[in-house]
Write a protein that holds these residues in place. Structure first.
Motif, PDB file in Angstrom:
ATOM      1  N   LEU A   1       0.832  -1.211   0.000  1.00 53.86           N
ATOM      2  CA  LEU A   1       0.000   0.000   0.000  1.00 53.86           C
ATOM      3  C   LEU A   1       0.865   1.259   0.000  1.00 53.86           C
ATOM      4  O   LEU A   1       0.521   2.260  -0.633  1.00 53.86           O
ATOM      5  CB  LEU A   1      -0.936  -0.016   1.210  1.00 53.86           C
ATOM      6  CG  LEU A   1      -2.004  -1.123   1.198  1.00 53.86           C
ATOM      7  CD1 LEU A   1      -2.823  -1.101   2.485  1.00 53.86           C
ATOM      8  CD2 LEU A   1      -2.912  -0.992  -0.013  1.00 53.86           C
ATOM      9  N   ILE A   2       2.005   1.195   0.696  1.00 55.81           N
ATOM     10  CA  ILE A   2       2.943   2.322   0.673  1.00 55.81           C
ATOM     11  C   ILE A   2       3.536   2.472  -0.728  1.00 55.81           C
ATOM     12  O   ILE A   2       3.599   3.573  -1.284  1.00 55.81           O
ATOM     13  CB  ILE A   2       4.062   2.101   1.717  1.00 55.81           C
ATOM     14  CG1 ILE A   2       3.492   2.170   3.135  1.00 55.81           C
ATOM     15  CG2 ILE A   2       5.172   3.137   1.536  1.00 55.81           C
ATOM     16  CD1 ILE A   2       4.485   1.752   4.214  1.00 55.81           C
ATOM     17  N   LEU A   3       3.962   1.354  -1.308  1.00 52.16           N
ATOM     18  CA  LEU A   3       4.559   1.395  -2.647  1.00 52.16           C
ATOM     19  C   LEU A   3       3.550   1.843  -3.693  1.00 52.16           C
ATOM     20  O   LEU A   3       3.917   2.507  -4.675  1.00 52.16           O
ATOM     21  CB  LEU A   3       5.119   0.026  -3.009  1.00 52.16           C
ATOM     22  CG  LEU A   3       6.292  -0.474  -2.153  1.00 52.16           C
ATOM     23  CD1 LEU A   3       6.686  -1.887  -2.566  1.00 52.16           C
ATOM     24  CD2 LEU A   3       7.485   0.464  -2.276  1.00 52.16           C
ATOM     25  N   LEU A   4       2.288   1.481  -3.495  1.00 55.21           N
ATOM     26  CA  LEU A   4       1.245   1.910  -4.423  1.00 55.21           C
ATOM     27  C   LEU A   4       1.120   3.426  -4.416  1.00 55.21           C
ATOM     28  O   LEU A   4       1.038   4.063  -5.469  1.00 55.21           O
ATOM     29  CB  LEU A   4      -0.089   1.252  -4.043  1.00 55.21           C
ATOM     30  CG  LEU A   4      -1.261   1.482  -4.996  1.00 55.21           C
ATOM     31  CD1 LEU A   4      -1.034   0.736  -6.306  1.00 55.21           C
ATOM     32  CD2 LEU A   4      -2.562   1.019  -4.357  1.00 55.21           C
ATOM     33  N   ARG A   5       1.123   4.001  -3.224  1.00 54.16           N
ATOM     34  CA  ARG A   5       1.040   5.466  -3.119  1.00 54.16           C
ATOM     35  C   ARG A   5       2.273   6.137  -3.710  1.00 54.16           C
ATOM     36  O   ARG A   5       2.207   7.266  -4.195  1.00 54.16           O
ATOM     37  CB  ARG A   5       0.857   5.871  -1.654  1.00 54.16           C
ATOM     38  CG  ARG A   5      -0.516   5.537  -1.084  1.00 54.16           C
ATOM     39  CD  ARG A   5      -0.752   6.223   0.248  1.00 54.16           C
ATOM     40  NE  ARG A   5       0.065   5.654   1.303  1.00 54.16           N
ATOM     41  CZ  ARG A   5      -0.293   4.628   2.069  1.00 54.16           C
ATOM     42  NH1 ARG A   5      -1.471   4.035   1.872  1.00 54.16           N
ATOM     43  NH2 ARG A   5       0.493   4.183   3.024  1.00 54.16           N
ATOM     44  N   GLN A   6       3.388   5.435  -3.689  1.00 50.93           N
ATOM     45  CA  GLN A   6       4.632   5.982  -4.256  1.00 50.93           C
ATOM     46  C   GLN A   6       4.740   5.729  -5.756  1.00 50.93           C
ATOM     47  O   GLN A   6       5.711   6.147  -6.383  1.00 50.93           O
ATOM     48  CB  GLN A   6       5.832   5.349  -3.545  1.00 50.93           C
ATOM     49  CG  GLN A   6       5.948   5.731  -2.071  1.00 50.93           C
ATOM     50  CD  GLN A   6       7.080   4.981  -1.367  1.00 50.93           C
ATOM     51  OE1 GLN A   6       7.592   3.977  -1.867  1.00 50.93           O
ATOM     52  NE2 GLN A   6       7.464   5.482  -0.197  1.00 50.93           N
ATOM     53  N   GLY A   7       3.755   5.022  -6.313  1.00 48.80           N
ATOM     54  CA  GLY A   7       3.773   4.730  -7.741  1.00 48.80           C
ATOM     55  C   GLY A   7       4.739   3.633  -8.144  1.00 48.80           C
ATOM     56  O   GLY A   7       5.083   3.500  -9.324  1.00 48.80           O
ATOM     57  N   LYS A   8       5.157   2.807  -7.188  1.00 51.56           N
ATOM     58  CA  LYS A   8       6.134   1.757  -7.483  1.00 51.56           C
ATOM     59  C   LYS A   8       5.488   0.422  -7.806  1.00 51.56           C
ATOM     60  O   LYS A   8       6.163  -0.505  -8.260  1.00 51.56           O
ATOM     61  CB  LYS A   8       7.107   1.610  -6.316  1.00 51.56           C
ATOM     62  CG  LYS A   8       7.986   2.836  -6.124  1.00 51.56           C
ATOM     63  CD  LYS A   8       8.969   2.661  -4.978  1.00 51.56           C
ATOM     64  CE  LYS A   8       9.863   3.904  -4.836  1.00 51.56           C
ATOM     65  NZ  LYS A   8      10.808   3.758  -3.702  1.00 51.56           N
ATOM     66  N   VAL A   9       4.211   0.274  -7.522  1.00 51.99           N
ATOM     67  CA  VAL A   9       3.409  -0.850  -8.029  1.00 51.99           C
ATOM     68  C   VAL A   9       2.151  -0.249  -8.631  1.00 51.99           C
ATOM     69  O   VAL A   9       1.689   0.818  -8.206  1.00 51.99           O
ATOM     70  CB  VAL A   9       3.050  -1.890  -6.932  1.00 51.99           C
ATOM     71  CG1 VAL A   9       4.292  -2.597  -6.427  1.00 51.99           C
ATOM     72  CG2 VAL A   9       2.279  -1.261  -5.792  1.00 51.99           C
ATOM     73  N   SER A  10       1.573  -0.921  -9.607  1.00 53.36           N
ATOM     74  CA  SER A  10       0.512  -0.291 -10.397  1.00 53.36           C
ATOM     75  C   SER A  10      -0.892  -0.545  -9.861  1.00 53.36           C
ATOM     76  O   SER A  10      -1.800   0.244 -10.105  1.00 53.36           O
ATOM     77  CB  SER A  10       0.591  -0.790 -11.845  1.00 53.36           C
ATOM     78  OG  SER A  10       0.365  -2.192 -11.896  1.00 53.36           O
TER      79      SER A  10
END
Length: 669
Positions: A42-51
């Motif tokens: 969820l953190i990576l999603l907000r950072q745009g690192k997972v789609s």
């Protein structure tokens, strides 16, 4: 004076049932790991690192509980929200992270996302977005287990929304009729995306449907890990000694949106608050602390261990380069490599009909492949509506020659499951027209599986097809173009008994999905000397029936016989007559060589003209032989109407009579 700390609230009345501390902690770690992975995603999603992310937060107890009671070699068919299944099978996290980023170390080489993958190494068969076929695939896997007599169980997941699909009903019915050892796991989290349960079904509980299927069913508190574990352990042990299907409804809730972009605004806040009190991880954590099985220090140790594992594997995945597209690789992965082995025909022959050749080919393949299973409506004692499998039950038994309920979709999916679990399958569509009821798993499962996750689909679908027998709009179609347009399927369409027998044997040998068309009007009207023993013929090799210099005639199926009759009646026409025999793979080399020699080409098909394979063959000729053409490529086909019943209407519909006029016009161009 210090105020005493409040005792942490425990929502569930946990029952230990003599479970040892090691198992209790294993279940806790099992839920903690996917929760921590999700929080990181969820953190990576907000950072745009997972789609994209489909969250299973709040539902971990179900996946972990089921994976805990199944053996490592028992198949599980999970869905979006079953990360715990993958982590409980100890899949290296960098491979999961690579999968979610579309990189090469994932399981689909960047060709599919999320949990849309399977892996034989870990006995997991991932979902497709169409949801329903998964239940049928589980049927096939369980049928294979039952035929092996290995006392294995498999488990398949869906959500309450998915249970509205017809494939689900079909698969449950098949499993009940055949008494297949499948755990059908429905995670009822209250919403199919945004649609609440009262708009999905009109019964109190999904488990109530078990009675209608004649199937044992249970309702389980899906957020109580000990209830899930204890009940499932008991049921699985029982199923191993008494194979049968069981329908399980897990009452649960998802605390996030269907996927993160959708949010949860459609859910009443009080409902989210209520289910928040039932968090499976926090409640169980508090219970273990109260029991003295878990300590704060141990919790920190577990969290630190998982954090390091997650970060380490993320670094591996992030460092991995993006996948590079190579056209050759992409094309080569559509089909599983098949090394054709030519088995020559023996000199002893007998003069038999087309239908007899099909029957012989099936029977000799059954004798050759002990793992071959035939499935279809009325194919057992009755022998099928065309009597092709008459006498098969007496020779091979009902385990391998299986009457099916009228549910084409579930049976095609079951054939896929048989293939996954080490069997070959031949499915008879009673009539090719009925394939529409099994279209979804053919197009979206059989055809795509090898390209997606390198898994074969060792399935042949037999397609009795064609007009000329006065069967009307629902029993006369020749619908091969639906499948030649679908990468991943092979399409075979013989015109003679010799070809039919040899090509059917090869189709069954081939580990890729084959649509095998058999023209009904040829069944009893065409005879030929055919070798009595088993033999094979290569797919993708056309047959040059006549050779000439004036024109190239390209056709297949009944069209071959119409063309032969035309040439016999017009001996002055010097023509190459090509019987394609297989449409995918297509023998384009034979076509091009002939057209370059004659300079003229006419393509005859029984299917209606627009969108048929004749259009593609015409385009290929124009693109590859244009400078050799002395006239436009001509296509001849049936009318753009459904197939009529009355004999005079059917005759006017078919292209047979107008073929000679088109041929002569082309010759005089």
């Amino acid at each position: 004076m210090m105020k005493p700390e409040a005792t942490p609230q425990i929502f569930f009345d946990y029952k230990r049932n003599d479970i040892d501390d090691t198992t209790l902690l294993s279940l806790y770690r099992g839920m903690l790991k996917p929760r921590m992975i999700e929080e990181k995603m969820l953190i990576l999603l907000r950072q745009g690192k997972v789609s994209k992310w489909f969250s299973g937060i709040g539902q971990e107890a179900i996946s972990v509980g089921i994976a805990s009671v199944l053996d490592r070699d028992e198949y599980i068919l999970p869905m979006h929200r079953n990360l715990g299944v993958f982590t409980m099978r100890d899949i290296p996290l960098y491979r999961l992270f690579s999968q979610w980023q579309g990189k090469a170390n994932g399981f689909t080489k960047g060709r599919d996302r999320s949990f849309h993958f399977g892996t034989q190494e870990f006995h997991i068969v991932g979902m497709i977005s169409h949801l329903g076929p998964q239940f049928g695939v589980a049927d096939g896997i369980a049928l294979a287990n039952k035929l092996k007599g290995n006392n294995k169980v498999c488990a398949v997941f869906t959500g309450e929304g998915g249970t509205s699909e017809g494939d689900i009903h079909e698969a449950l019915n098949v499993a009940s009729v055949w008494q297949l050892p499948v755990l059908f796991c429905v995670e009822n989290n209250g919403y199919g995306l945004s649609t609440p349960t009262n708009e999905q079904y009109n019964c109190e509980n999904i488990a109530d449907r078990g009675k209608g299927y004649g199937m044992e069913s249970h309702i389980i508190e899906g957020n109580d890990i000990l209830e899930v574990y204890v009940k499932l352990k008991t049921l699985v042990e029982s199923m191993r000694s008494n194979p049968r299907p069981i329908l399980l409804e897990f009452k649960t809730f998802r605390m996030r949106g269907h996927e993160e972009a959708s949010g949860t605004k459609y859910v009443p806040s009080e409902l989210i608050d209520d289910w928040g009190l039932r968090d499976p991880l926090i409640n169980y954590e508090n219970f273990l602390l109260a029991e003295g099985v878990l300590t704060e220090e141990k919790m920190r140790e577990f969290r630190n261990e998982f954090k390091q594992e997650i970060d380490y594997n993320l670094d591996i995945a992030f460092a991995e380069p993006k996948i590079e597209p190579f056209e050759t690789t992409e094309l080569n992965d559509v089909f599983k490599k098949f090394d054709y082995q030519a088995i020559k025909a023996n000199p002893k022959t007998e003069n038999i009909r087309f239908i007899d050749a099909i029957s012989q080919g099936l029977k000799q393949s059954m004798e050759r492949h002990n793992n071959l299973v035939l499935m279809g409506q009325d194919i057992a004692e009755y022998g099928g509506v065309f009597k092709i499998t008459e006498g098969f039950v007496e020779q091979f038994g009902k385990e391998r020659v299986r009457n099916t309920p009228i549910c084409e979709s579930a049976i095609v999916s079951a054939a896929m499951g048989l293939s996954i679990n080490g069997f070959k399958a031949v499915v008879e569509m009673q009539f090719a027209d009925f394939v529409t009821s099994g279209f979804n798993p053919i197009i979206n499962y059989l055809a795509k599986n090898h390209y997606r996750w390198n898994e074969k689909a060792d399935v042949v679908v037999r397609m009795p097809c064609g007009a000329g027998v006065g069967a009307g709009p629902f029993h006369s179609q020749t619908n091969e173009a639906w499948f030649t347009h679908t990468p991943g399927l092979k399409v075979v369409y013989p015109a003679f008994p010799y070809d039919a027998k040899g090509l059917l044997a090869t189709s069954i040998e081939d580990p890729n999905p084959v649509m095998f068309f058999e023209h009904k009007a040829l069944y009893r009207s065409i005879r030929q000397d055919v070798p009595t023993d088993y033999y094979t013929l290569p797919l993708g090799k056309a047959s040059m029936l006549k050779e000439g210099n004036d024109v190239t005639i390209i056709t297949y199926g009944a069209g071959v016989h119409w063309a032969l009759e035309t040439l016999d009646q017009n001996s002055e026409i010097s023509a190459d007559l090509i019987d394609l025999r297989t449409l995918i793979p297509l023998d384009s080399e034979t076509i091009y060589n002939s057209v370059k020699k004659t300079g003229k080409a006419i393509i005859l098909q029984e299917d209606s003209l627009f969108g048929g394979i004749a259009s593609d063959i015409s385009a290929l000729i124009i693109e590859n032989c244009f400078e050799h053409l002395d006239a436009p490529v001509r296509r001849v086909a049936s009318l753009e109407t459904p197939i009529p019943f009355a004999a005079n209407l059917e005759s006017a519909y078919l292209p047979k009579e107008k073929f000679i006029d088109n041929l002569k016009n082309l010759l005089s161009y």
